[in-house]
Design a protein around this motif. Structure first.
Motif, short mmCIF file in Angstrom:
data_model
loop_
_atom_site.label_atom_id
_atom_site.label_comp_id
_atom_site.label_asym_id
_atom_site.label_seq_id
_atom_site.Cartn_x
_atom_site.Cartn_y
_atom_site.Cartn_z
N UNK A 214 37.25 50.46 38.51
CA UNK A 214 36.10 51.36 38.60
C UNK A 214 35.12 51.07 37.47
N UNK A 215 35.65 50.67 36.32
CA UNK A 215 34.77 50.29 35.22
C UNK A 215 33.92 49.09 35.61
N UNK A 216 34.53 48.08 36.21
CA UNK A 216 33.77 46.91 36.65
C UNK A 216 32.72 47.31 37.67
N UNK A 217 33.07 48.23 38.56
CA UNK A 217 32.08 48.68 39.55
C UNK A 217 30.92 49.40 38.87
N UNK B 272 38.57 43.90 27.93
CA UNK B 272 39.57 43.51 28.93
C UNK B 272 39.04 43.88 30.31
N UNK B 273 39.75 43.44 31.34
CA UNK B 273 39.54 43.97 32.67
C UNK B 273 40.60 45.04 32.84
N UNK B 274 41.55 44.79 33.75
CA UNK B 274 42.81 45.55 33.79
C UNK B 274 43.90 44.51 33.61
N UNK B 275 44.47 44.40 32.42
CA UNK B 275 45.35 43.27 32.11
C UNK B 275 46.61 43.24 32.96
N UNK B 276 46.87 42.08 33.57
CA UNK B 276 48.08 41.89 34.36
C UNK B 276 49.31 42.00 33.47
N UNK C 45 42.48 53.14 33.66
CA UNK C 45 42.77 53.27 35.08
C UNK C 45 44.22 52.87 35.38
N UNK C 46 44.82 52.12 34.47
CA UNK C 46 46.22 51.70 34.62
C UNK C 46 47.14 52.53 33.74
N UNK C 47 46.78 52.68 32.49
CA UNK C 47 47.62 53.38 31.51
C UNK C 47 47.10 54.80 31.33
N UNK C 48 47.92 55.77 31.71
CA UNK C 48 47.55 57.17 31.54
C UNK C 48 48.11 57.64 30.20
N UNK C 49 47.22 57.99 29.30
CA UNK C 49 47.63 58.34 27.93
C UNK C 49 48.60 59.51 27.92
N UNK D 262 56.29 53.51 38.35
CA UNK D 262 55.80 54.23 39.53
C UNK D 262 54.32 53.96 39.78
N UNK D 263 53.53 53.97 38.72
CA UNK D 263 52.09 53.74 38.86
C UNK D 263 51.81 52.34 39.38
N UNK D 264 52.51 51.34 38.86
CA UNK D 264 52.30 49.96 39.32
C UNK D 264 52.70 49.83 40.78
N UNK D 265 53.83 50.41 41.15
CA UNK D 265 54.28 50.33 42.54
C UNK D 265 53.28 50.94 43.51
N UNK D 266 52.63 52.03 43.10
CA UNK D 266 51.75 52.76 44.00
C UNK D 266 50.30 52.28 43.98
N UNK D 267 49.82 51.83 42.81
CA UNK D 267 48.39 51.55 42.69
C UNK D 267 48.04 50.11 42.32
N UNK D 268 49.03 49.34 41.88
CA UNK D 268 48.76 47.96 41.47
C UNK D 268 49.79 47.02 42.08
N UNK D 269 50.15 47.34 43.30
CA UNK D 269 51.14 46.59 44.05
C UNK D 269 50.43 45.48 44.82
N UNK D 270 50.83 44.24 44.60
CA UNK D 270 50.13 43.10 45.20
C UNK D 270 50.06 43.21 46.72
N UNK D 271 51.15 43.63 47.34
CA UNK D 271 51.18 43.74 48.80
C UNK D 271 50.17 44.77 49.30
#
Length: 293
Positions: A71-74, A197-201, A223-227, A265-274
């Motif tokens: 969203x930052x890039x957008x 950064x972007x969203x670091x892999x 957007x990836x790491x929730x404080x 959980x966050x990666x599985x739901x929102x940053x899952x390659x598939x």
């Protein structure tokens, strides 16, 4: 011209370009010459920090649509384009394959702080070493593991030596994916001190392995790491903030386990390659089926 001709010879009517830098010029011009449509992926600190140099506005506005990795890039793409262009800017995250990535379990006080990435000025690595030096004064068991290569490696080695940390900091150079899995398996924290950064892999990989992360509150990282939920976000450029975050996680295994589980959980739901690939495919189908043959 060659791209336009070859595309037509192969019956290709649309080109997707993964980066709007120099290759983006080729795509844009081939589109104009060959009556093709094209799309772009908007990512990269260099592109967004020099939009005029890369004619980002013109490339986006001539495109059929554009993919933004965060969203930052957008928001930055919106900044450098007319409002009429905003509706064709879509957020689709990068993702990783979480299959075969076991979740690490944490017990007792942590000892191993890991960094993975390019040894470059933009990564702010002197800040991480300075923060580690503060912690090492009072904890003689912690160790900093630096994985990567890059132009400032010599400077970092000098800083480590000047701080008297030669026995407390290890440089590993480039590591394969299988070697990285080993590092994640023994890491108590993955830390980052970047200026941009972007969203670091790397953070996605660490979180998928159940390793809590410490990273600056910049660009797409929140957007990836929730404080306080899946990791700790620090004040950019602030050594004390970075040291405090690392310390708080090293001392609390329950917190590391909680952040690790939530990170997975966050990666599985929102940053899952598939899942992200499915979204990209659907977006392309939706746009391309609307185009005349």
């Amino acid at each position: 011209g060659l791209v336009a001709v070859r595309a037509r010879q192969r019956g290709i009517g649309h080109i997707h370009n993964h980066a709007p830098d120099s290759s983006g010029y080729v795509t844009m011009l081939a589109s104009a010459i060959g009556d093709l449509t094209y799309s772009l992926t908007i990512h990269g600190f260099g592109i967004l920090s020099e939009p005029s140099r890369w004619r980002l506005k013109e490339k986006m506005e001539r495109s059929l649509f554009a993919i933004c990795v965060s969203s930052h890039a957008r928001s930055q793409a919106m900044l450098w384009s007319n409002q009429s262009c905003w509706q064709k800017l879509h957020v689709i995250h990068c993702g990783i394959d979480v299959n075969g990535m076991p979740v690490r379990s944490h017990n007792g006080e942590g000892r191993n702080v890991l960094f993975v990435g390019r040894f470059d000025h933009v990564k702010g690595l002197p800040l991480l070493i300075e923060a580690f030096a503060l912690l090492a004064q009072n904890d003689h068991d912690i160790h900093l593991h630096l994985v990567g290569e890059g132009p400032i490696k010599g400077e970092l080695e000098t800083l480590v030596r000047d701080k008297g940390l030669n026995q407390r900091v290890s440089f590993y150079g480039y590591q394969s994916q299988s070697q990285l899995r080993h590092h994640y398996a023994v890491a108590d924290i993955v830390a980052m001190s970047s200026f941009a950064e972007g969203i670091p892999v790397v953070l996605m990989e660490a979180m998928a392995c159940g390793v809590p992360v410490v990273a600056p509150r910049i660009t797409g990282i929140p957007e990836l790491v929730i404080d306080g939920v899946s990791g700790v976000l620090t004040t950019p450029g602030d050594i004390d903030s970075l040291a405090d975050a690392i310390y708080s996680l090293l001392k609390d295994s329950n917190l590391r386990n909680r952040f690790g589980a939530e990170g997975r959980r966050i990666v599985e739901q929102k940053f899952n390659l598939s899942l992200e690939t499915e979204q990209l495919a659907k977006l392309m189908r939706d746009y391309l089926t609307e185009q005349p043959n």
